[in-house]
Design an enzyme around this catalytic site. Structure first.
Site, PDB file in Angstrom:
ATOM      1  CD  GLU A  48      48.319  38.779  39.714  1.00 52.30           C
ATOM      2  OE1 GLU A  48      48.028  37.954  38.817  1.00 52.30           O
ATOM      3  OE2 GLU A  48      47.670  38.886  40.774  1.00 52.30           O
ATOM      4  CD  GLU A  87      41.881  36.788  40.054  1.00 54.72           C
ATOM      5  OE1 GLU A  87      41.263  35.718  40.243  1.00 54.72           O
ATOM      6  OE2 GLU A  87      43.024  36.825  39.564  1.00 54.72           O
TER       7      GLU A  87
END
Length: 596
Positions: free
Chosen positions: A500, A380
């Site tokens: 995810e 991220e």
């Protein structure tokens, strides 16, 4: 994809923000060093139990005098008494019990060490009481921390378990607080008083429904606070290779099919491990490989939690994917502090960080060399608006703040992480992982591609990219644009992991005890299965997609349930809270078996 910018942070709130928990230990013992808490404490609220130190807890930021608590024999789980909390609450408010927590002061430094802990609690909510779920929270320096929450079924005793792993250290003289309406640094004595008086653990029933305040009550019994036995031998699951399972066909396709898990699930829920080892061939530690867990104090490494997971994976012949070596600070404004990184590291200057980063990766990657097949080296790193890298020029309390970059374009430390990881384990696959990067043409997705393409051209040792894929069944991503995104990474020669995945559905407006409600939910789960099928179809269509991981195994432990950023949503995984196989599971099984 409709993805709230806070969700990547809250995915880890339950396991990481656990400052808790059980202040009720001090009912039985004087705590002088939180590091020395050992063994199991069981509190049943029977006639021999002291209740005087428990307080009523009302709305989220007050100890409401309209809430009352008392012991009662009306409803008990075991023994002769339970604790009853009652009062009036409006929508979004709480009614419950609270206990004053005094933390340990050691040489002017305060430690909170609740690693490897398990909290079990039994709760009874009478039918008709406007309590939707149980929340565990804590007052901490006048900030309120939500530890976790779980739904409760009315009219029965609910046995709930919270997995706890948190270590936090700070110096009293660095603590700033509003003291008697003055903003100034506190003295050690003042800070100790704040710690003594203002740290409360809350166990509360919350109401979601709208309307005026209503009377509510619930019963609490059998609180258990236990150490996790880190020496416990993980179980080996005996599988019948001939039986139908996701794992059987994933193995045949050489697809790594896995789930995010934590070590407490594996040790204390044998049903969980049975389904995990039977259906999946790969795991990713939910939080055990984060910096805040592995190196909670400068110069001190603790691999015990992660080792439990790797031992279980090894015993059951499963691959392990590492998550993650470098992550931004993750400030959460509503809680007043950061996730993901230990505070001692956040206090270092930018010029010092490269040395700490290199030494950390050398220790961690070398320790697990040959045991972890792939790493999310960086996670991220792109700002939510796609304008560049998260960086330290952003507001300290912004979600886009990161200690790892000095500007929108400064990727030097990110590349250092990749070079160091490659040197320490040349065989491990190295990935850049992010969310909201699936649809070609959207700003963040294009910036993600530009960064990776630049690194490939520069010779940075990156092997692949990860797409998180937290999505909604109601508003999934544009699958054609996702394919277009994958096409350009394939042209770069990179592997691709779906890292995810979960597909949430709306559940709060459904009464499954009625035919209409069950029919409504069935339709939503069918739509969910269609979305999962499309994602798997894409994965199977691309040779470069070598791993497909869901963020969790069962709705029992899903981060989606009661997540304030996904209001009303849940049921995001292939197995429901009772490990029943949902339509998405059978769609997965059929596609893995037959799709060409």
């Amino acid at each position: 994809m409709k993805y709230h910018k806070k969700t990547a942070l809250t995915r880890h709130i339950i396991p990481v923000l656990v400052i808790l928990c059980l202040s009720f230990i001090t009912t039985f013992t004087t705590v002088t060093n939180a590091d020395n808490l050992r063994g199991t404490v069981h509190l049943s609220f029977d006639s021999t139990t002291k209740v005087a130190q428990w307080l009523a807890a009302g709305s989220i930021f007050s100890h409401d005098p309209s809430t009352s608590i008392k012991t009662t024999s009306t409803q008990v789980k075991t023994g002769d008494q339970a604790l009853l909390a009652s009062g009036k609450i409006a929508a979004g408010q709480y009614s419950g019990i609270s206990f004053n927590l005094k933390m340990a002061d050691i040489a002017n430094r305060t430690f909170i060490n609740f690693s490897n802990k398990l909290l079990s609690i039994s709760v009874f909510v009478p039918k008709g009481s406007p309590v939707d779920f149980l929340a565990i929270g804590m007052w901490h320096y006048h900030n309120y921390v939500v530890i976790g929450s779980k739904p409760v079924e009315q009219g029965v005793w609910n046995d709930l378990t919270f997995n706890i792993n948190y270590i936090y250290t700070y110096k009293l003289w660095e603590y700033t607080h509003t003291w008697h309406n003055e903003d100034r640094d506190l003295s050690v004595a003042e800070a100790q008083q704040v710690i003594s008086e203002c740290s409360f653990v809350d166990i509360k029933g919350q109401r979601n429904s709208a309307g005026s305040a209503q009377s509510t009550l619930f019963y609490v019994d059998d609180l258990i606070w236990a150490d996790i036995d880190s020496s416990r031998d993980p179980i080996k699951i005996t599988r019948n290779a001939a039986e139908e399972s996701l794992r059987k066909y994933a193995d045949q396709r050489k697809l790594k099919l896995g789930a995010a898990v934590n070590s407490l699930n594996l040790l204390y829920d044998e049903q969980f491990l049975h389904f995990l080892a039977t259906e999946y061939n790969c795991i990713v530690p939910e939080f055990e490989l984060q910096w805040k867990v592995l190196q909670p104090a400068e110069g001190v490494f603790d691999f015990s939690r992660a080792d439990l997971l790797l031992a279980a994976a090894s015993k059951n012949n499963m691959h392990v994917r590492g998550h993650t070596l470098l992550w931004h600070a993750g400030f959460v404004p509503e809680f007043g502090f950061t996730l993901f990184l230990p505070q001692w590291l956040e206090q270092k200057s930018y010029s010092e960080l490269q040395g700490y980063l290199v030494r950390y990766i050398e220790n961690v990657v070398t320790y697990y060399k040959g045991k972890i097949f792939a790493w999310d080296v960086c996670n991220e790193v792109i700002k939510d608006n796609g304008s560049g890298l998260r960086n330290n020029k952003e507001n300290r309390k912004s979600y886009d703040y990161s200690i790892w970059s000095n500007s929108l374009t400064d990727d030097s430390l990110l590349k250092t992480a990749f070079y160091t990881a490659r040197r320490c384990d040349p065989q491990a696959k190295l990935f850049l992982n992010d969310y909201n990067t699936e649809e070609k043409g959207k700003t963040k997705a294009d910036k993600f591609y530009e960064l990776v393409a630049k690194w490939v051209k520069e010779g940075v040792p990156i092997d692949g990219v990860g797409f998180q894929l937290h999505i909604s069944a109601e508003q999934p991503i544009d699958f054609n644009k996702f394919r277009a995104t994958l096409d350009r990474f394939v042209k770069l020669g990179l592997e691709i992991h779906f890292t995810e995945v979960d597909v949430r559905v709306r559940v709060n407006d459904v009464n499954i005890n009625t035919a209409a409600g069950k029919n409504k939910l069935d339709k939503r789960l069918k739509k969910q299965a269609e979305v999962y099928a499309e994602l798997l179809k894409i994965a199977l269509d691309y040779e470069k997609v070598t791993a497909f991981l869901t963020w969790g195994l069962t709705d029992r432990y899903s981060w989606i349930m009661n997540n304030p950023h996904f209001p009303g949503h849940g049921a995001a995984l292939l197995l429901d809270k009772d490990f029943n196989k949902k339509p998405a599971y059978y769609t997965f099984l059929d596609m893995l078996k037959t799709y060409k």
